[in-house]
Design an enzyme around this catalytic site. Structure first.
Site, PDB file in Angstrom:
ATOM      1  N   ASP A 193     -35.488  24.611 -12.831  1.00  0.00           N
ATOM      2  CA  ASP A 193     -36.865  25.009 -12.524  1.00  0.00           C
ATOM      3  C   ASP A 193     -37.730  24.638 -13.712  1.00  0.00           C
ATOM      4  OD1 ASP A 193     -36.282  26.079 -10.052  1.00  0.00           O
ATOM      5  OD2 ASP A 193     -35.997  28.111 -10.819  1.00  0.00           O
ATOM      6  N   ASP A 215     -37.049  29.810   2.311  1.00  0.00           N
ATOM      7  CA  ASP A 215     -36.834  31.069   1.603  1.00  0.00           C
ATOM      8  C   ASP A 215     -36.857  32.230   2.604  1.00  0.00           C
ATOM      9  OD1 ASP A 215     -36.994  29.571  -0.772  1.00  0.00           O
ATOM     10  OD2 ASP A 215     -39.157  29.870  -0.940  1.00  0.00           O
TER      11      ASP A 215
END
Lengths: 259, 207
Positions: A11, A130
């Site tokens: 990330d 998600d």
């Protein structure tokens, strides 16, 4: 035999790899190119690089970083974050990434999946999703709702229905990143992973919650996943990729042992 | 000069980067003269067979590739490039392809739903005969695959390596004389894939 893939996730915020829990309290872990090389040399099977603030900041993905990663490693990697159109997908792929991952963009504009799939091939187009658990809500037959924009927005879409639709549109792979498990290192969300793995005929990648080699094994054996994305458990140095693969191998999970 | 044939079939960046990692500056080109003059030719490709054949035809590359293959230039097909070397692909409702190697390209038909199509990931290559491109590579080493269709040569002696997937054993590496072709991606298969590419860059095929 096709081996199960272990995919470290980087990330990235402003050219630095970070780690947060549920997208908050991010800490600096290092340079993305150096980490990509280290994990590639360490035996990971693929990598995923997310430019996690590109969307929120309304800027395109850091394409120079993608180029540098591509020049530095000889294994496949996917890129996500900050993809807003077909042209962005093309730039990322031409910079040397193998796949491009779309999430919020695909929710807003599902046609981007079919356009990308047609232009570059289904294997280049990954749908990231998600899901959040929503038991006992008749709007979500699977028990899971898809969220968007880093879990902040609910979409009203059932997670399994969305996965099936994305595959019909041409997605070549689905990453199931559980909102509830993300960052916990308490194990992958096996129920939704399995529901999606059984519902689609493309590879499914478990994401969110991996903390031990046993969690990864469960994602494959119980969750039916073809690959697993991990982050905290290797970023912190708690496990090396060698240790993870040795443990999976000992548990009779097919993994690549020589690199 | 090493030519990487550009026929609008996907991303050639990683092939070029892998050559660069081996100290070799390969040229990505669709220019017939450049391809004919090259000392080695890499024919990669990702995407669908139908569109790829249309591009090759409209770019006047069909006869160029045939000439390169026939005159003994070391020639490496990768993934879709390999499939197109055969005679016929089942993709896009059936696509006649180059026919530089005898055989067809069927689609995986798994009976077990857990065998996903495309096959994506690292799988073992069983070496069925010795080949200069496999020099120094251990039998059953894993390479990276991404594909829904697979090469099925009609003469078994073309096969160099095989892989098991979706209930079948298919020919994942094949070739004869100056032509070698892999279904897997050596340019994305780490150190072992680079070894194979390096072997290709130094290969002198026997005629």
């Amino acid at each position: 035999m096709l081996t199960k893939r272990i995919i470290p996730c980087l990330d990235v915020i402003k050219r630095r790899v970070t780690k947060g829990v549920k997208f908050q309290n991010n800490i600096d872990l290092g340079d993305p190119v150096e980490m990509a090389v280290r994990y590639s040399d360490g035996g990971c099977d693929e990598l995923v690089v997310y430019d996690i603030t590109a969307s929120a900041e309304g800027r395109p993905i850091d394409i120079e970083m993608v180029r540098e990663v591509a020049a530095a490693i000889r294994i496949p990697f996917a890129v996500g974050g900050g993809i807003s159109c077909l042209e962005d997908m093309s730039r990322v792929l031409l910079a040397g990434a193998e796949k491009v991952s779309v999430n919020s963009l695909a929710i807003k504009n599902p046609q981007i999946i079919s356009e990308g799939s047609k232009a570059f091939g289904a294997q280049c187009v990954v749908l990231g999703m998600d899901p959040v658990a929503h038991p006992n809500d008749s709007r979500f037959p699977s028990g899971y709702e898809v969220t968007a924009r880093g879990f902040r927005v609910r979409t009203g879409m059932d997670a399994v229905e969305w996965a099936k639709r994305a595959v019909d549109l041409g997605a070549g792979e689905i990453v199931v990143n559980s909102v509830d498990a993300d960052g916990t290192r308490a194990g992958f969300e096996l129920t939704i992973t399995r529901l999606i793995a059984e519902a689609v005929n493309v590879p499914v990648v478990a994401s969110g919650g991996g903390g031990t080699p046993e969690h990864i094994r469960d994602a494959f054996v119980i969750g039916g996943a073809d690959a697993a994305i991990i982050a905290g458990m290797i970023h912190t140095g708690d496990y090396t990729l060698r240790q993870i693969k040795d443990a999976l191998h000992a548990d009779h999970v097919p993994v690549r042992m020589h690199w | 000069m090493i030519a990487i044939v550009d026929y609008k079939a996907g991303n050639l960046t990683s092939v070029q980067l892998a050559c660069r990692a081996l100290g070799c500056e390969a040229v990505v080109t669709s220019d017939p003269q450049q391809i004919l003059a090259a000392e080695r030719v890499i024919f990669p490709g990702v995407g669908a067979a139908g569109a790829a054949m249309q591009h090759l035809t409209s770019m006047n590359l069909v006869s160029v590739l045939r000439e390169v293959a026939n005159k003994g230039t070391p020639f490496l097909g990768i993934c879709l490039g390999t499939q197109i070397l055969l005679e016929f692909s089942e993709e896009d409702d059936g696509t006649p392809t180059l026919g530089l190697l005898p055989g067809r390209v069927p689609r995986f038909q798994p009976t077990d739903r857990r065998d996903k199509v495309p096959q994506i990931g690292w799988n073992q290559v069983h070496q069925v005969r010795k080949h200069p491109l496999l020099e120094g590579i251990e039998d059953d080493s894993e390479f990276y695959f991404v594909h829904s269709y697979y090469p099925a040569p009609s003469t078994p002696d073309l096969t160099i390596g095989t892989t098991d997937y979706a209930d079948i054993t298919f020919s994942c590496m094949l070739g004869r004389a100056n032509i070698a072709a892999t279904q897997f991606h050596p340019e994305k298969s780490g150190r072992i894939g680079l070894k194979l590419l390096n072997n290709f860059l130094h290969w002198t095929p026997s005629r």
